[in-house]
Scaffold this motif. Structure first.
Motif, PDB file in Angstrom:
ATOM      1  N   UNK A  24       0.821  -1.213   0.000  1.00 41.05           N
ATOM      2  CA  UNK A  24       0.000   0.000   0.000  1.00 41.05           C
ATOM      3  C   UNK A  24       0.856   1.266   0.000  1.00 41.05           C
ATOM      4  N   UNK A  25       1.772   1.361   0.923  1.00 42.60           N
ATOM      5  CA  UNK A  25       2.497   2.617   1.125  1.00 42.60           C
ATOM      6  C   UNK A  25       3.401   3.023  -0.036  1.00 42.60           C
ATOM      7  N   UNK A  26       4.084   2.102  -0.707  1.00 43.73           N
ATOM      8  CA  UNK A  26       4.918   2.517  -1.844  1.00 43.73           C
ATOM      9  C   UNK A  26       4.138   3.093  -3.032  1.00 43.73           C
ATOM     10  N   UNK A  27       2.825   2.892  -3.049  1.00 41.53           N
ATOM     11  CA  UNK A  27       2.007   3.414  -4.152  1.00 41.53           C
ATOM     12  C   UNK A  27       1.875   4.933  -4.108  1.00 41.53           C
ATOM     13  N   UNK A  28       2.168   5.526  -2.952  1.00 45.21           N
ATOM     14  CA  UNK A  28       1.915   6.942  -2.745  1.00 45.21           C
ATOM     15  C   UNK A  28       3.173   7.675  -2.310  1.00 45.21           C
ATOM     16  N   UNK A  29       3.243   8.931  -2.691  1.00 47.91           N
ATOM     17  CA  UNK A  29       4.344   9.768  -2.213  1.00 47.91           C
ATOM     18  C   UNK A  29       4.058  10.173  -0.775  1.00 47.91           C
ATOM     19  N   UNK A  41      -6.253   6.434   5.128  1.00 45.20           N
ATOM     20  CA  UNK A  41      -5.306   5.319   4.984  1.00 45.20           C
ATOM     21  C   UNK A  41      -5.838   4.092   5.713  1.00 45.20           C
ATOM     22  N   UNK A  42      -6.346   4.271   6.921  1.00 49.87           N
ATOM     23  CA  UNK A  42      -6.921   3.155   7.666  1.00 49.87           C
ATOM     24  C   UNK A  42      -8.091   2.539   6.905  1.00 49.87           C
ATOM     25  N   UNK A  43      -8.942   3.370   6.364  1.00 51.56           N
ATOM     26  CA  UNK A  43     -10.095   2.888   5.608  1.00 51.56           C
ATOM     27  C   UNK A  43      -9.665   2.124   4.358  1.00 51.56           C
TER      28      UNK A  43
END
Length: 70
Positions: A24-29, A41-43
């Protein structure tokens, strides 16, 4: 044999959850994640994890800390 199968299912479920979170996290800056905010983010994670689960669903995700390092 039944215990082995249940343990295998548990391990696969844990790996599936780890995979969702780690991808999930690498998809976004950093800026995009900050704009999304902790609740979004939790959702997002909750939805993605529950899509992978078959026998049960989770109802909430908690972060001990929601901190980004530059």
């Amino acid at each position: 044999h039944k215990d082995y199968v249940l343990e295998l299912i548990k391990c696969l479920k844990n790996e599936s959850i780890k995979s969702v979170i780690s991808s999930y996290f690498p998809k976004y800056s950093l800026e995009e994640l900050r704009k999304k905010g902790e609740n979004v983010v939790q959702s997002d994670l909750l939805k993605s994890i529950n899509e992978k689960l078959v026998l049960s669903k989770i109802s909430e995700i908690y972060f001990d800390e929601y901190v980004f390092f530059d």
